[in-house]
Design a protein around this motif. Structure first.
Motif, short mmCIF file in Angstrom:
data_model
loop_
_atom_site.label_atom_id
_atom_site.label_comp_id
_atom_site.label_asym_id
_atom_site.label_seq_id
_atom_site.Cartn_x
_atom_site.Cartn_y
_atom_site.Cartn_z
N ASP A 1 -21.72 0.14 -0.81
CA ASP A 1 -20.42 0.70 -0.44
C ASP A 1 -20.50 2.21 -0.54
N THR B 1 -4.37 5.24 -7.53
CA THR B 1 -5.69 5.16 -6.91
C THR B 1 -6.34 6.54 -6.90
N HIS C 1 -14.40 -3.82 4.20
CA HIS C 1 -13.98 -4.21 2.87
C HIS C 1 -13.57 -2.95 2.12
N VAL C 2 -12.33 -2.90 1.68
CA VAL C 2 -11.77 -1.72 1.02
C VAL C 2 -11.42 -2.07 -0.42
N THR C 3 -11.95 -1.28 -1.35
CA THR C 3 -11.70 -1.51 -2.78
C THR C 3 -11.20 -0.22 -3.40
N TYR D 1 -10.10 2.15 -6.82
CA TYR D 1 -10.44 2.35 -8.23
C TYR D 1 -9.60 3.47 -8.82
N GLY E 1 -8.57 -11.16 -1.09
CA GLY E 1 -9.69 -10.34 -1.52
C GLY E 1 -10.44 -10.99 -2.66
N ASN F 1 -7.87 -5.68 -6.46
CA ASN F 1 -7.95 -4.29 -5.99
C ASN F 1 -8.69 -4.13 -4.67
N ASP F 2 -8.82 -5.20 -3.88
CA ASP F 2 -9.55 -5.08 -2.62
C ASP F 2 -8.87 -5.85 -1.50
N SER F 3 -9.23 -5.49 -0.27
CA SER F 3 -8.66 -6.14 0.91
C SER F 3 -9.63 -5.97 2.08
#
Length: 224
Positions: free
Chosen positions: A57, A79, A119-121, A123, A166, A170-172
């Motif tokens: 990633d 975020t 894929h987006v996460t 943090y 997800g 925390n992801d989508s």
């Protein structure tokens, strides 16, 4: 019967030869470094690359994203960093863990061109497992442009959120542009992202080790 056996034997030989050539090309080209054009700017920003042992990633600070794009992502409050990965849509959705991998999913991902997803996460802090790249504003702009242009868009120009669960809270997933294949893997996408940002990386790296080979393994301090 003997002719069938001979045909299958030749077919197996060609398959093994093709796999061997692919792996050899991957190894050699992964260890050859690109030579991006020199740029005259101050490396005052940090981006990161992470690996789960197979898949890479790219992680950027949230403030580096364009405001409209960040709004479409609907990032939760707090975020600080956003990770982006590109890959086979079917593999992403049906394989949250390696134990979920099926022969059909693996075969489709490896041997057929297939639809892709982003894929987006998100943090709130950095991780010591991330690799750090120090870059300048021009480079991060080009990196972010490459990332945002990898998202598919609807008729209104908006990114397309997939109605799937997800891996965590925390992801989508979003529809992506392009097709996944043996020659354009998730790691090739990351490698190309670094090329677009004029960062030294491997010539071609379908596996994660080629990209990581050119990123110093320094400990990332926690940033909250």
């Amino acid at each position: 019967m003997r002719s069938i056996y001979k045909f299958l034997k030749q077919l197996l030989f060609l398959l093994v030869l093709a796999i061997g050539l692919y792996l050899l090309a991957a190894l050699v080209l992964s260890l050859i470094k690109t030579r991006p054009q020199p740029i005259n700017c101050t490396e005052q920003m940090e981006v990161y690359v992470s690996s789960n042992g197979v898949h890479l990633d790219v992680i950027v600070p949230v403030e580096s994203l364009e405001h409209e794009f960040a709004q479409q992502l609907q990032l939760p409050r707090g975020t600080k960093f956003v990770a982006f990965g590109w890959g086979d849509k079917n593999f992403y959705i049906k394989t949250p863990e390696w134990k979920d991998l099926t022969v059909q999913t693996a075969f489709t991902a490896v041997f057929l061109k297939s639809a892709t997803a982003m894929h987006v996460t998100v943090y709130k802090q950095t991780s010591p497992a991330w690799r750090t790249l120090k870059i300048c504003p021009l480079q991060i702009q080009q990196l972010v442009n490459y990332i945002t242009n990898s998202f598919a868009r609807d008729a209104n120009g908006r990114i397309e959120l997939l109605d799937v669960k997800g891996y965590a809270s925390n992801d989508s997933f979003y529809n992506a542009r392009g097709s996944f294949s043996l020659f354009k893997t998730c790691n090739v996408w990351v490698n190309q992202a670094l090329k677009e940002a004029l960062i030294e990386t491997s010539v071609w790296s379908p596996f994660d080790f080629g990209v990581l080979h050119f990123i110093p393994e320094t400990r990332v301090p926690a940033v909250y």
